[in-house]
Design an enzyme around this catalytic site. Structure first.
Site, PDB file in Angstrom:
ATOM      1  N   ALA A 197       1.453   6.616  -1.206  1.00  0.00           N
ATOM      2  CA  ALA A 197       1.791   7.738  -0.579  1.00  0.00           C
ATOM      3  C   ALA A 197       0.539   8.514  -0.321  1.00  0.00           C
ATOM      4  O   ALA A 197      -0.264   8.626  -1.203  1.00  0.00           O
ATOM      5  CB  ALA A 197       2.774   8.342  -1.271  1.00  0.00           C
TER       6      ALA A 197
ATOM      7  N   LYS B 223       3.804   9.638   4.056  1.00  0.00           N
ATOM      8  CA  LYS B 223       3.327   8.298   4.471  1.00  0.00           C
ATOM      9  C   LYS B 223       2.826   8.164   5.806  1.00  0.00           C
ATOM     10  O   LYS B 223       3.313   9.069   6.816  1.00  0.00           O
ATOM     11  CB  LYS B 223       4.140   7.286   3.891  1.00  0.00           C
ATOM     12  CG  LYS B 223       4.442   7.385   2.571  1.00  0.00           C
ATOM     13  CD  LYS B 223       5.323   6.192   2.150  1.00  0.00           C
ATOM     14  CE  LYS B 223       4.806   4.840   2.257  1.00  0.00           C
ATOM     15  NZ  LYS B 223       3.455   4.414   2.016  1.00  0.00           N
TER      16      LYS B 223
ATOM     17  N   GLU C  65       6.898  -0.228   6.549  1.00  0.00           N
ATOM     18  CA  GLU C  65       7.046   0.494   4.954  1.00  0.00           C
ATOM     19  C   GLU C  65       8.431   1.109   4.888  1.00  0.00           C
ATOM     20  O   GLU C  65       8.914   0.949   3.823  1.00  0.00           O
ATOM     21  CB  GLU C  65       5.861   1.719   4.962  1.00  0.00           C
ATOM     22  CG  GLU C  65       4.615   1.250   4.664  1.00  0.00           C
ATOM     23  CD  GLU C  65       3.624   2.176   4.482  1.00  0.00           C
ATOM     24  OE1 GLU C  65       2.420   2.037   3.754  1.00  0.00           O
ATOM     25  OE2 GLU C  65       3.710   3.376   4.644  1.00  0.00           O
TER      26      GLU C  65
ATOM     27  N   GLY D  62      -2.505   5.358   6.918  1.00  0.00           N
ATOM     28  CA  GLY D  62      -3.088   4.398   7.399  1.00  0.00           C
ATOM     29  C   GLY D  62      -2.209   3.503   8.730  1.00  0.00           C
ATOM     30  O   GLY D  62      -2.342   2.172   8.907  1.00  0.00           O
TER      31      GLY D  62
ATOM     32  N   ASP E 156       4.716   0.997  -3.202  1.00  0.00           N
ATOM     33  CA  ASP E 156       4.028   1.476  -2.133  1.00  0.00           C
ATOM     34  C   ASP E 156       3.340   2.737  -2.441  1.00  0.00           C
ATOM     35  O   ASP E 156       3.574   3.229  -3.260  1.00  0.00           O
ATOM     36  CB  ASP E 156       4.746   1.667  -0.796  1.00  0.00           C
ATOM     37  CG  ASP E 156       4.003   1.623   0.587  1.00  0.00           C
ATOM     38  OD1 ASP E 156       2.733   1.579   0.289  1.00  0.00           O
ATOM     39  OD2 ASP E 156       4.851   1.650   1.599  1.00  0.00           O
TER      40      ASP E 156
HETATM   41  O1  LIG Z   1      -0.140   4.031   6.282  1.00  0.00           O
HETATM   42  C1  LIG Z   1      -0.386   3.926   5.319  1.00  0.00           C
HETATM   43  C2  LIG Z   1       0.511   4.123   4.046  1.00  0.00           C
HETATM   44  O2  LIG Z   1       1.456   4.913   4.334  1.00  0.00           O
HETATM   45  C3  LIG Z   1      -0.072   4.293   2.640  1.00  0.00           C
HETATM   46  O3  LIG Z   1       0.537   3.927   1.828  1.00  0.00           O
HETATM   47  C4  LIG Z   1      -0.797   5.603   2.520  1.00  0.00           C
HETATM   48  O4  LIG Z   1      -1.427   6.263   3.468  1.00  0.00           O
HETATM   49  C5  LIG Z   1      -1.343   5.725   0.927  1.00  0.00           C
HETATM   50  O5  LIG Z   1      -2.658   4.871   0.880  1.00  0.00           O
HETATM   51  P1  LIG Z   1      -3.458   5.065  -0.082  1.00  0.00           P
HETATM   52  O6  LIG Z   1      -2.897   4.211  -1.259  1.00  0.00           O
HETATM   53  O7  LIG Z   1      -4.658   4.424   0.477  1.00  0.00           O
HETATM   54  O8  LIG Z   1      -3.700   6.588  -0.446  1.00  0.00           O
END
Ligand SMILES: O=C[C@H](O)[C@H](O)[C@H](O)COP(=O)(O)O
Length: 237
Positions: A88, A99, A108, A102, A86
């Protein structure tokens, strides 16, 4: 800059998959966001991809699994997950995370908690030198039951939050963001977070709170794509 960041995300995610997938992994968790896209892509390239199922953490994640030709399972069918990948929003050196940028934090966390090994993939912008709340300045994402928002807002201010914002859909939606679980998201700014375990416990105890975006004591490794094209790895001690 954006190409650099995309390359960094891809490098981190590919290496995380290549170095951590157990030989006989049967159940793999797939997180949400823009970085884990590359982890799903890498898994989709594996010749043994018919031998495992992938568990999503929301709508986007489910689409990633389908689009990469992976087998889709559910956390209800497979509550024991071999490994989960995942993204972060921020990672501290003790591998505590923020987290939920999004709005996907609850599913998650469910999948991360179910996983024997939880591996984070991110780019260099997410690497905090010391505490959470240093780089991610939008506040701690908190998923709440919709009709509790006014009461939870007051409670969070009492807990010491400087600002408490009910996340809005912006130009894409009039009104608040609705999560994959039909809830709201609050972003509460607690500044620099010295003790994320304690802060999480206090917030989680509020009636109306489903879960927080503070992920503590669950990450085994974090892979960061760096500006120079290298990948650095932080491991839990
Ligand atoms: O709610 C979204 C999640 O926790 C994502 O994993 C987090 O925002 C990281 O997203 P990104 O890889 O787009 O930076």
């Amino acid at each position: 800059m954006s190409n650099l960041i995309e390359s960094a995300k891809k490098a981190a995610a590919y290496r995380a998959v290549d170095e951590n997938l157990p030989d006989h992994a049967k159940v793999i968790g797939i997180g949400s966001g823009s970085t884990v896209v590359f982890a799903a892509e890498r898994l989709g390239q594996l010749s043994n991809k018919d031998l495992f199922v992938c568990i999503p953490t929301g709508f986007q994640s489910r689409q990633l699994i389908i689009d990469n030709g992976l087998h889709l399972g559910t956390i209800e069918q497979y509550p024991k997950v071999d490994i989960a990948f995942d993204g972060a929003d921020e990672v501290d050196p003790k591998l505590n995370l923020i987290k939920g940028g999004g709005a996907c934090l609850f599913q998650e966390k469910l999948v991360a908690q179910a996983a024997k090994t939880f591996v984070v993939v991110a780019d260099f912008r997410k690497k905090s030198p010391d505490y959470l709340g240093v780089l991610w300045r939008r506040g701690v994402p908190i998923e709440i039951v919709p009709n509790s928002y006014a009461k939870v807002t007051l409670d969070l201010k009492e807990l010491g939050a400087d600002t408490v914002i009910l996340r809005q859909g912006g130009t894409a939606k009039a009104g608040p963001v609705i999560t994959d679980n039909n809830n709201f998201i609050i972003d509460a700014d607690f500044g620099l977070i010295e003790d994320p375990v304690e802060l999480h416990a206090k917030i989680k105890a509020l009636v109306g709170v489903v879960d927080t975006g503070l992920f503590t004591k669950m990450t085994a490794k974090a892979y960061f794509g760096e500006e120079d094209g290298e990948v650095s790895v932080w491991e839990a001690k």
